[in-house]
Enzyme design. Structure first.
Site, PDB file in Angstrom:
ATOM      1  CB  SER A  33      -0.887   0.009   1.249  1.00  0.00           C
ATOM      2  OG  SER A  33      -1.708  -1.137   1.299  1.00  0.00           O
ATOM      3  CB  THR A  85      -3.689   3.577   0.288  1.00  0.00           C
ATOM      4  OG1 THR A  85      -2.372   3.053   0.057  1.00  0.00           O
ATOM      5  CG2 THR A  85      -3.728   5.029  -0.135  1.00  0.00           C
ATOM      6  CG  HIS A 129      -8.798  -6.143  -3.012  1.00  0.00           C
ATOM      7  ND1 HIS A 129      -7.833  -5.445  -3.701  1.00  0.00           N
ATOM      8  CD2 HIS A 129      -8.168  -6.686  -1.934  1.00  0.00           C
ATOM      9  CE1 HIS A 129      -6.663  -5.560  -3.070  1.00  0.00           C
ATOM     10  NE2 HIS A 129      -6.844  -6.300  -1.993  1.00  0.00           N
TER      11      HIS A 129
END
Length: 303
Positions: free
Chosen positions: A66, A118, A173
């Site tokens: 990330s 993030t 995702h």
């Protein structure tokens, strides 16, 4: 094709997430579709938060990270100029069981996919939060002042929210495409929020390469990564078939859409605007007191 082990062979342990965009990106390397010369790639698939934390021990020569996690890794890793996942006016989302607003998230318990993601950094910037426990420290729950949180594997968060075990969920995702199937409602798309605020895409993930490989190997491995990404884009249906096995609840059309969101021109190279977006995000994280030190970015071009 993969190198046979010889005295000249350099083994590259690669870590990436078991999700369709990473699988698409690494298809050519994982399935011997391109020549890799004296490099032998060994793939390890793990949740991104686990990869972020493994990177503290520099276990993998090449790993997905990330951008938030990378803020703590600059001594040991550089960023590959290719391999980015950028949310271009879309990104991680906060969802709830019923209709809600950003203001109504104040004081609520939010299920999150990890404190180094993030998404978690962007959520704090959006809600004006500041974690009382360092995001680098491994923990499973905490308080950000404006909201509390509990950490879950990313693929459990929709179920956690649906069951009422948290007031809201921060999803990454493929959940970004499937949350409606479970009757959940969107509160905020953090990629849209960031774009409205800065005019920049939201940089979510990247690939980091270990500095102790040396400049030559760092560039050669990055070049092979870029070739793998280009192969996927050139042979899209083939790479998509490979990626589908990691799509969980995605059908072919949704998997194709999801891959298109996160494997594209941004993935071939951050470019000037992408690098500006990374710098802006991490600087804002520092100014908000979430990231402890200013982040000096280093990109490996693979030329």
């Amino acid at each position: 094709m993969s190198a046979a082990m010889t005295e000249k062979t350099t083994e590259i342990h690669v870590g990436h997430s078991p999700d369709p965009d990473d699988a698409f990106m690494f298809h050519a390397l994982a399935n011997d579709k391109i020549e890799t010369g004296d490099y032998l790639f060994t793939h390890e698939l793990q949740d991104i938060e686990k990869l972020n934390r493994r990177a503290f021990a520099a276990e993998l020569e090449l790993t997905a990270v990330s951008l938030h996690g990378y803020a703590y890794l600059t001594d040991t890793y550089a960023l590959c100029a290719c391999g980015a996942s950028m949310g271009d006016n879309y990104g991680p989302m906060v969802v709830t069981r019923g209709e809600s607003s950003i203001a109504e998230l104040q004081g609520k318990k939010i299920a999150v996919p990890g404190t180094l993601t993030t998404a978690f950094l962007a959520l704090n910037l959006c809600l004006g939060g500041k974690p009382q426990t360092s995001t680098k420290e491994s923990h499973t729950s905490g308080d950000c002042g404006t909201f509390t949180y509990e950490v879950y594997p990313f693929d459990e968060i929709l179920n956690v929210v649906e069951r009422g075990e948290a007031d809201a969920g921060l999803i990454i995702h493929e959940g970004q495409l499937t949350y409606g199937d479970q009757g959940l409602s969107l509160v905020v798309d953090l990629g849209e929020w960031w774009m409205e605020r800065t005019g920049l895409p939201l940089p979510l993930g990247a690939n980091a390469i270990r500095k102790d490989l040396g400049e030559t190997k760092m560039n050669e491995v990055t070049k092979l990564l870029k070739e793998s990404i280009q192969y996927g884009l050139d042979y899209r249906e083939e790479a998509l078939e490979h990626a589908l096995q990691y799509g969980r609840d995605l059908d072919h059309a949704k998997a194709d859409k999801f891959v298109g969101m996160y494997v594209n021109d941004w993935t071939l190279d951050f470019g000037e605007r992408g690098r500006e977006a990374v710098a802006r995000l991490l600087q804002e994280g520092f100014e908000a007191g979430i990231i402890p030190n200013p982040v000096k970015l280093e990109f490996i071009s693979g030329e």
